[in-house]
Design a protein around this motif. Structure first.
Motif, PDB file in Angstrom:
ATOM      1  N   UNK A 104      41.604   6.128  19.561  1.00 12.97           N
ATOM      2  CA  UNK A 104      40.797   6.890  18.577  1.00 12.97           C
ATOM      3  C   UNK A 104      39.640   7.947  19.015  1.00 12.97           C
ATOM      4  N   UNK A 105      38.834   7.188  19.945  1.00 15.39           N
ATOM      5  CA  UNK A 105      37.575   7.775  20.519  1.00 15.39           C
ATOM      6  C   UNK A 105      38.052   8.759  21.660  1.00 15.39           C
ATOM      7  N   UNK A 106      38.991   8.451  22.426  1.00 15.35           N
ATOM      8  CA  UNK A 106      39.394   9.558  23.493  1.00 15.35           C
ATOM      9  C   UNK A 106      40.177  10.626  22.901  1.00 15.35           C
ATOM     10  N   UNK A 107      40.915  10.317  21.669  1.00 13.93           N
ATOM     11  CA  UNK A 107      41.528  11.574  21.103  1.00 13.93           C
ATOM     12  C   UNK A 107      40.587  12.346  20.474  1.00 13.93           C
ATOM     13  N   UNK A 108      39.474  11.884  19.757  1.00  9.99           N
ATOM     14  CA  UNK A 108      38.479  12.533  19.167  1.00  9.99           C
ATOM     15  C   UNK A 108      37.724  13.408  20.227  1.00  9.99           C
ATOM     16  N   UNK A 109      37.541  12.605  21.230  1.00  5.71           N
ATOM     17  CA  UNK A 109      36.659  13.469  22.457  1.00  5.71           C
ATOM     18  C   UNK A 109      37.546  14.732  23.060  1.00  5.71           C
ATOM     19  N   UNK A 110      38.667  14.443  23.317  1.00  6.23           N
ATOM     20  CA  UNK A 110      39.831  15.617  23.695  1.00  6.23           C
ATOM     21  C   UNK A 110      40.003  16.479  22.768  1.00  6.23           C
ATOM     22  N   UNK A 117      41.948  25.251  13.718  1.00  4.39           N
ATOM     23  CA  UNK A 117      42.783  24.349  12.972  1.00  4.39           C
ATOM     24  C   UNK A 117      43.263  23.502  13.881  1.00  4.39           C
ATOM     25  N   UNK A 118      43.607  23.858  14.983  1.00  2.35           N
ATOM     26  CA  UNK A 118      44.054  22.735  15.976  1.00  2.35           C
ATOM     27  C   UNK A 118      43.263  21.565  16.237  1.00  2.35           C
ATOM     28  N   UNK A 119      41.971  22.039  16.325  1.00  2.00           N
ATOM     29  CA  UNK A 119      41.020  20.720  16.486  1.00  2.00           C
ATOM     30  C   UNK A 119      40.996  19.743  15.202  1.00  2.00           C
ATOM     31  N   UNK A 120      40.984  20.470  13.966  1.00  2.00           N
ATOM     32  CA  UNK A 120      41.081  19.674  12.670  1.00  2.00           C
ATOM     33  C   UNK A 120      42.474  18.856  12.826  1.00  2.00           C
TER      34      UNK A 120
END
Length: 409
Positions: A104-110, A117-120
């Protein structure tokens, strides 16, 4: 924790850990999009198959842990398998939760590398996959605890079954009919053979039966009872006889109890005051033996027997041939006050500790040829009806190892 810290300090784990971090960082810096796709696929796999992943990781961890321990400690009977122990459950659940949090942390950083919208969307996916794995960790913990509880219930049921068998068999030993008593003895033998932890208890029961008063020929002691007692002797001798490849007490003591092997190692034998008929314990091994004031009727044999520790024959009586040839006594051997009515053979016997033959009566010849003694031996007030067994200075075995006390010829 101290052990882990020491390993990191000593460089056992630091280099692989630093290398893994460096490779991951380089991959993210070189191609964030490709790294994001890899992490996303890993997260999706973990979310879809959390139990499979955790069990595989736990199996690998258990194999590595047990591999490091092989040869350094003996297995302890009755312990939970590693995966079902408190430590195993904690490690598995903690590892799974850490993996979920890391993903989850790595995915949030990336996710911060893209806009709009893609970030959200990516942030929501990260939270979904991460929390899904963490939630699955709780499910895995509940599953492992349930399995452990089931095994605990099965073990309790097995212990209760053994208790019921033992109680019924002991009650049979007090039955008025000899066949019923025989059935009780064989039931105890089967129980002890299948459950090594119960062997000393069963031996104690059989010895207690043989210690009960018995006089052959009395009206109350029928021929059937005589056969029952012979069966008890046979069971003891059958399971105390060393395997053919084992020749010393040390080798016998080193054997681990095995339900598939008839030999029962590390057994204490207490036949104080027992009546024993034609007792042939040749090549048997016991840890400690007590035959104080026992009555040996007919020929008796302890040829090649090994006694790991002390052996007490104080006040016993042998009315026939007594054969101790080649026996090995690892501790104190007490034969004080014994009456040998027949020929007594102690040829090639080995005494590692003190040996006492004080006030012993040898009605016929006594043989001590080739005996070796590592400690003191005493024949104080011993009577030799068949002639003095020693010639010249009575040192038996290696000269200088035997110190004379006193002896009456």
């Amino acid at each position: 924790m101290k052990q882990w810290r020491d390993r990191v300090v000593q460089g056992r784990w630091s280099r692989p850990a630093f290398a893994a971090v460096a490779v991951a960082g380089a991959a993210i810096a070189f191609s964030p999009s490709a790294a994001w796709q890899v992490v996303t696929q890993v997260g999706q796999f973990l979310a879809a198959y959390p139990v499979t992943v955790v069990l595989l990781v736990a199996a690998v961890a258990a194999l590595v842990d047990q591999g490091r321990r092989i040869g350094r400690r003996k297995p302890v009977a009755g312990r939970w398998p590693w995966l079902l122990s408190d430590r195993g459950i904690f490690v598995v659940v903690g590892l799974m939760a850490c993996v979920g949090a890391a993903v989850m942390g790595i995915m949030l950083v990336l996710a911060h590398t893209v806009d709009g919208v893609e970030r959200t969307k990516l942030q929501l996916d990260a939270i979904k996959y991460g929390l899904g794995v963490i939630a699955a960790a709780g499910g895995v913990a509940a599953l492992l605890l349930s399995v452990r509880r089931q095994r605990h219930t099965e073990e309790d049921a097995e212990e209760q079954r053994m208790t019921d068998i033992y109680t019924a068999a002991v009650e049979q030993l007090g039955h008025a009919e000899a066949p019923v008593r025989l059935g009780g003895m064989y039931a105890l033998e089967r129980l002890a053979q299948a459950n090594p932890s119960q062997r000393q208890t069963v031996v104690n029961v059989l010895c207690a039966y043989l210690r009960m008063p018995f006089v052959p020929g009395d009206a109350g002691d029928s021929p059937q009872e005589f056969q029952v007692r012979l069966t008890a002797q046979w069971i003891l001798i059958e399971h105390l006889t060393r395997p053919e490849q084992v020749s010393t007490a040390a080798e016998a003591d080193a054997l681990s109890p095995n339900a598939k092997e008839p030999f029962w190692p590390n057994i204490d034998l207490d036949l104080t005051g027992a009546f024993l008929n034609e007792f042939k314990a040749n090549n048997c091994h016991v840890r400690r033996a007590y035959f104080r004031h026992a009555t040996f009727s007919g020929s008796s044999g302890f040829r090649g027997a090994t006694f790991g520790e002390d052996a007490w024959f104080y006040g016993a009586s042998f009315d026939g041939f007594a054969d101790f040839g080649g026996a090995a006594f690892g501790g104190v051997a007490v034969f004080d006050g014994i009456s040998f009515g027949g020929f007594a053979s102690f040829g090639m016997v080995s005494f590692e500790g003190i040996a006492g033959f004080e006030q012993v009566t040898f009605s016929r010849a006594a043989l001590f040829d080739g005996a070796t003694i590592a400690g003191d031996i005493s024949f104080s007030e011993a009577a030799f009806g068949g002639g003095h067994p020693f010639e010249g200075p009575w040192s038996v075995g290696t000269p200088g190892l035997v110190r004379r006390r006193s002896m009456v010829t």
